[in-house]
Design an enzyme around this catalytic site. Structure first.
Site, PDB file in Angstrom:
ATOM      1  N   GLU A 117      -1.564 -10.139  -6.126  1.00  0.00           N
ATOM      2  CA  GLU A 117      -1.508 -10.876  -7.391  1.00  0.00           C
ATOM      3  C   GLU A 117      -0.620 -10.136  -8.389  1.00  0.00           C
ATOM      4  OE1 GLU A 117      -4.096  -9.902  -5.652  1.00  0.00           O
ATOM      5  OE2 GLU A 117      -5.835 -11.229  -5.868  1.00  0.00           O
ATOM      6  N   GLU A 160       0.834  -1.212   0.000  1.00  0.00           N
ATOM      7  CA  GLU A 160       0.000   0.000   0.000  1.00  0.00           C
ATOM      8  C   GLU A 160       0.861   1.251   0.000  1.00  0.00           C
ATOM      9  OE1 GLU A 160      -2.828  -0.543   3.220  1.00  0.00           O
ATOM     10  OE2 GLU A 160      -3.878  -2.085   2.057  1.00  0.00           O
ATOM     11  N   CYS A 217      -9.429  -8.917  -7.363  1.00  0.00           N
ATOM     12  CA  CYS A 217     -10.209  -7.756  -7.824  1.00  0.00           C
ATOM     13  C   CYS A 217     -10.251  -7.762  -9.352  1.00  0.00           C
ATOM     14  CB  CYS A 217      -9.607  -6.461  -7.291  1.00  0.00           C
ATOM     15  SG  CYS A 217      -8.079  -5.965  -8.117  1.00  0.00           S
TER      16      CYS A 217
HETATM   17  N1  THU Z   1      -5.958  -6.490  -2.490  1.00  0.00           N
HETATM   18  C1  THU Z   1      -5.137  -7.419  -3.069  1.00  0.00           C
HETATM   19  O1  THU Z   1      -3.955  -7.529  -2.719  1.00  0.00           O
HETATM   20  N2  THU Z   1      -5.662  -8.203  -4.035  1.00  0.00           N
HETATM   21  C2  THU Z   1      -6.936  -8.120  -4.516  1.00  0.00           C
HETATM   22  O2  THU Z   1      -7.277  -8.799  -5.468  1.00  0.00           O
HETATM   23  C3  THU Z   1      -7.893  -7.245  -3.853  1.00  0.00           C
HETATM   24  C4  THU Z   1      -7.353  -6.311  -2.837  1.00  0.00           C
HETATM   25  C5  THU Z   1      -5.400  -5.604  -1.460  1.00  0.00           C
HETATM   26  C6  THU Z   1      -5.314  -4.163  -1.868  1.00  0.00           C
HETATM   27  C7  THU Z   1      -5.330  -3.464  -0.536  1.00  0.00           C
HETATM   28  O3  THU Z   1      -4.010  -3.368  -0.038  1.00  0.00           O
HETATM   29  C8  THU Z   1      -6.131  -4.399   0.372  1.00  0.00           C
HETATM   30  O4  THU Z   1      -6.196  -5.647  -0.308  1.00  0.00           O
HETATM   31  C9  THU Z   1      -7.538  -3.930   0.666  1.00  0.00           C
HETATM   32  O5  THU Z   1      -8.200  -3.614  -0.495  1.00  0.00           O
END
Ligand code: THU
Length: 135
Positions: free
Chosen positions: A59, A48, A90
């Protein structure tokens, strides 16, 4: 699709990546580990940023590691979170996974084990592909 067999080596790698997640804002850690066509395991975690929109998903981190090593295909990926209903990729990640393996198997797991198994193409029907680019 409900699940049964999960590759243990990928699960271990995904859990290790999960421990390395940098998620001080959402507090939601994600780990991913994939096996390339040559058999090498690449893993990644979500990273982040204080400028939230710059966040990278787990991913994507795993795919970046694989592609940066010169590999262009993978056969399976494990995505690990500790969520009760574990996180599926996502929309953006689905497209990124699809670029390198529409046929790969996606195992969605949490601390209780694997919960879902999908094929990448199943997660993104009608994906945009290079075939759709103008010639
Ligand atoms: N996140 C992922 O790492 N992969 C996904 O497919 C969906 C969301 C992460 C992004 C963010 O750091 C946290 O999960 C919350 O959205």
């Amino acid at each position: 699709m409900t699940a049964n067999k999960i590759p243990q080596d990928l699960l271990i790698a995904a859990k290790t990546a999960w421990q390395n997640a940098y998620a001080p804002y959402s507090k939601f850690q994600v780990g991913a580990a994939l096996r390339s066509s040559s058999g090498v395991i690449y893993s990644g975690a979500n990273v982040e940023n204080a400028a939230y929109g710059l966040t990278r998903c787990a991913e994507q981190s795993a795919i970046q590691a694989m592609a940066s090593a010169g590999e262009r295909q993978f056969t399976e990926i494990v995505i690990y979170t500790t969520a009760t209903d574990p996180a599926t990729p996502c929309g953006a990640c689905r497209q990124i996974l699809h670029e390198f393996a529409a046929d790969a198997t996606v195992f969605i797991a949490n601390a209780q084990g694997v919960k879902y198994i999908f094929r990448v193409s199943e997660l993104l029907p009608g994906a945009f592909t290079a075939k759709r680019l103008p010639v």
